[in-house]
Design a protein around this motif. Structure first.
Motif: not given
Length: 83
Positions: A58-60, A62-83
């Motif tokens: 989605e980012y590639e 043309g999605a918004n950079a701020g939105e991209f970062k927020q979505k990545v952060k959300s997935e990162y936090e989900r993965a950290l909880k599962a680690a």
């Protein structure tokens, strides 16, 4: 490899990784290291592979950079909880 994936995301979130480069590199990393990461932690691997390739694409496209970062952060936090 799971730790390396977390480090890649952390670097991106801390502005140490160019967003466009990350959007290309991270999905490639997931493909290349899928089997190893699956053995290390199936749940984390599933979280990364379920949404991150699409978020990066989605980012590639043309999605918004701020939105991209927020979505990545959300997935990162989900993965950290599962680690």
């Amino acid at each position: 490899m799971i730790e390396q994936a977390f480090q890649m995301i952390s670097d991106f979130l801390n502005n140490k990784y160019d967003p466009l480069e990350f959007s290309y590199d991270f999905p490639d990393f997931l493909i290349d290291k899928y089997e190893i990461m699956e053995k290390e932690n199936k749940e984390v691997n599933d979280i990364f592979n379920d949404n991150m390739p699409e978020i990066c694409a989605e980012y590639e496209m043309g999605a918004n950079a701020g939105e991209f970062k927020q979505k990545v952060k959300s997935e990162y936090e989900r993965a950290l909880k599962a680690a």
